[in-house]
Design a protein around this motif. Structure first.
Motif, PDB file in Angstrom:
ATOM      1  N   ALA A  41      42.312  35.646  45.209  1.00  0.00           N
ATOM      2  CA  ALA A  41      43.487  35.548  46.079  1.00  0.00           C
ATOM      3  C   ALA A  41      44.564  34.644  45.481  1.00  0.00           C
ATOM      4  O   ALA A  41      45.740  34.777  45.813  1.00  0.00           O
ATOM      5  N   ASP A  42      44.154  33.733  44.614  1.00  0.00           N
ATOM      6  CA  ASP A  42      45.113  32.846  43.945  1.00  0.00           C
ATOM      7  C   ASP A  42      45.954  33.701  43.001  1.00  0.00           C
ATOM      8  O   ASP A  42      45.442  34.308  42.072  1.00  0.00           O
ATOM      9  N   GLU A  43      47.238  33.784  43.233  1.00  0.00           N
ATOM     10  CA  GLU A  43      48.126  34.662  42.467  1.00  0.00           C
ATOM     11  C   GLU A  43      48.181  34.313  40.985  1.00  0.00           C
ATOM     12  O   GLU A  43      48.626  35.108  40.169  1.00  0.00           O
ATOM     13  N   ILE A  44      47.732  33.141  40.622  1.00  0.00           N
ATOM     14  CA  ILE A  44      47.766  32.708  39.226  1.00  0.00           C
ATOM     15  C   ILE A  44      46.685  33.411  38.415  1.00  0.00           C
ATOM     16  O   ILE A  44      46.838  33.637  37.228  1.00  0.00           O
ATOM     17  N   ASN A  45      45.583  33.796  39.043  1.00  0.00           N
ATOM     18  CA  ASN A  45      44.433  34.342  38.331  1.00  0.00           C
ATOM     19  C   ASN A  45      44.554  35.844  38.071  1.00  0.00           C
ATOM     20  O   ASN A  45      44.575  36.647  38.987  1.00  0.00           O
ATOM     21  N   SER A  46      44.592  36.206  36.803  1.00  0.00           N
ATOM     22  CA  SER A  46      44.552  37.605  36.395  1.00  0.00           C
ATOM     23  C   SER A  46      43.081  37.984  36.191  1.00  0.00           C
ATOM     24  O   SER A  46      42.191  37.134  36.244  1.00  0.00           O
ATOM     25  N   ASP A  47      42.801  39.268  35.937  1.00  0.00           N
ATOM     26  CA  ASP A  47      41.433  39.677  35.658  1.00  0.00           C
ATOM     27  C   ASP A  47      40.876  38.932  34.441  1.00  0.00           C
ATOM     28  O   ASP A  47      39.716  38.513  34.434  1.00  0.00           O
ATOM     29  N   THR A  48      41.695  38.759  33.412  1.00  0.00           N
ATOM     30  CA  THR A  48      41.267  38.033  32.221  1.00  0.00           C
ATOM     31  C   THR A  48      40.834  36.622  32.571  1.00  0.00           C
ATOM     32  O   THR A  48      39.797  36.141  32.099  1.00  0.00           O
ATOM     33  N   GLN A  49      41.593  35.954  33.414  1.00  0.00           N
ATOM     34  CA  GLN A  49      41.244  34.596  33.829  1.00  0.00           C
ATOM     35  C   GLN A  49      39.999  34.583  34.701  1.00  0.00           C
ATOM     36  O   GLN A  49      39.182  33.664  34.610  1.00  0.00           O
ATOM     37  N   LEU A  50      39.819  35.607  35.527  1.00  0.00           N
ATOM     38  CA  LEU A  50      38.614  35.682  36.360  1.00  0.00           C
ATOM     39  C   LEU A  50      37.372  35.879  35.503  1.00  0.00           C
ATOM     40  O   LEU A  50      36.326  35.295  35.773  1.00  0.00           O
ATOM     41  N   TYR A  51      37.467  36.707  34.435  1.00  0.00           N
ATOM     42  CA  TYR A  51      36.348  36.849  33.500  1.00  0.00           C
ATOM     43  C   TYR A  51      36.030  35.506  32.854  1.00  0.00           C
ATOM     44  O   TYR A  51      34.870  35.107  32.749  1.00  0.00           O
ATOM     45  N   ALA A  52      37.079  34.801  32.400  1.00  0.00           N
ATOM     46  CA  ALA A  52      36.882  33.504  31.748  1.00  0.00           C
ATOM     47  C   ALA A  52      36.258  32.496  32.700  1.00  0.00           C
ATOM     48  O   ALA A  52      35.383  31.727  32.313  1.00  0.00           O
ATOM     49  N   GLN A  53      36.668  32.487  33.944  1.00  0.00           N
ATOM     50  CA  GLN A  53      36.102  31.557  34.923  1.00  0.00           C
ATOM     51  C   GLN A  53      34.622  31.842  35.154  1.00  0.00           C
ATOM     52  O   GLN A  53      33.828  30.922  35.294  1.00  0.00           O
ATOM     53  N   ALA A  54      34.245  33.125  35.154  1.00  0.00           N
ATOM     54  CA  ALA A  54      32.818  33.466  35.290  1.00  0.00           C
ATOM     55  C   ALA A  54      32.047  32.919  34.099  1.00  0.00           C
ATOM     56  O   ALA A  54      30.930  32.420  34.257  1.00  0.00           O
ATOM     57  N   GLY A  55      32.636  32.989  32.908  1.00  0.00           N
ATOM     58  CA  GLY A  55      31.974  32.484  31.706  1.00  0.00           C
ATOM     59  C   GLY A  55      31.924  30.978  31.622  1.00  0.00           C
ATOM     60  O   GLY A  55      31.046  30.410  30.986  1.00  0.00           O
TER      61      GLY A  55
END
Length: 107
Positions: free
Chosen positions: A92-106
Motif C-alpha cells: 500500500a506504500d506508494e513508494i514500493n514497486s514490485d522490485t522493492q517488494l522482492y528486495a524487502q522479502a530477500g
C-alpha cells in the motif's frame, strides 16, 4: 506425463530434477559452477536474496506441457514467513514497486 525438468547444476550428474510444482532459482542460466538452483526437487525454496529476484515455479499447464512462471512478490513474502497483511501494508506504500517488494522479502 511430465513430472520433472532437468536443470543444469554443479553436481556429479551435471543436473538436478525440478519437479512440477517446485521452485527454482534461475538467476545465472549459463553458470557452470552454480549450486542450489533446485533444492529437494523444488520442494525447498532457494534463498531469496535482495539483489536477485529470479525465482520461478514449474506448473503443469496441460497433460503433456508445462509453464515456468516467476514468483510474485506476495509468494516471496509468504516463503519468508510474512503474513498477507504485512505484505498488503508494504504494498500500500506508494513508494514500493514490485522490485522493492522482492528486495524487502530477500532482506
Amino acid at each position: 506425463m511430465l513430472e520433472a525438468v532437468m536443470v543444469k547444476q554443479a553436481t556429479k550428474a551435471g543436473f538436478i530434477k525440478w519437479q512440477v510444482g517446485g521452485v527454482a532459482d534461475l538467476s545465472f542460466p549459463t553458470s557452470k559452477t552454480r549450486r542450489g538452483r533446485v533444492q529437494a526437487g523444488g520442494t525447498v525454496s532457494p534463498t531469496i536474496m535482495s539483489s536477485n529476484q529470479e525465482l520461478y515455479k514449474l506448473e503443469r499447464k496441460e497433460m503433456e506441457s508445462y509453464r515456468i512462471r516467476r514468483l510474485t512478490p506476495l509468494e516471496c513474502w509468504r516463503l519468508m514467513g510474512f503474513s498477507d497483511e504485512d505484505f498488503r501494508a508494504a504494498e500500500a506504500d506508494e513508494i514500493n514497486s514490485d522490485t522493492q517488494l522482492y528486495a524487502q522479502a530477500g532482506n
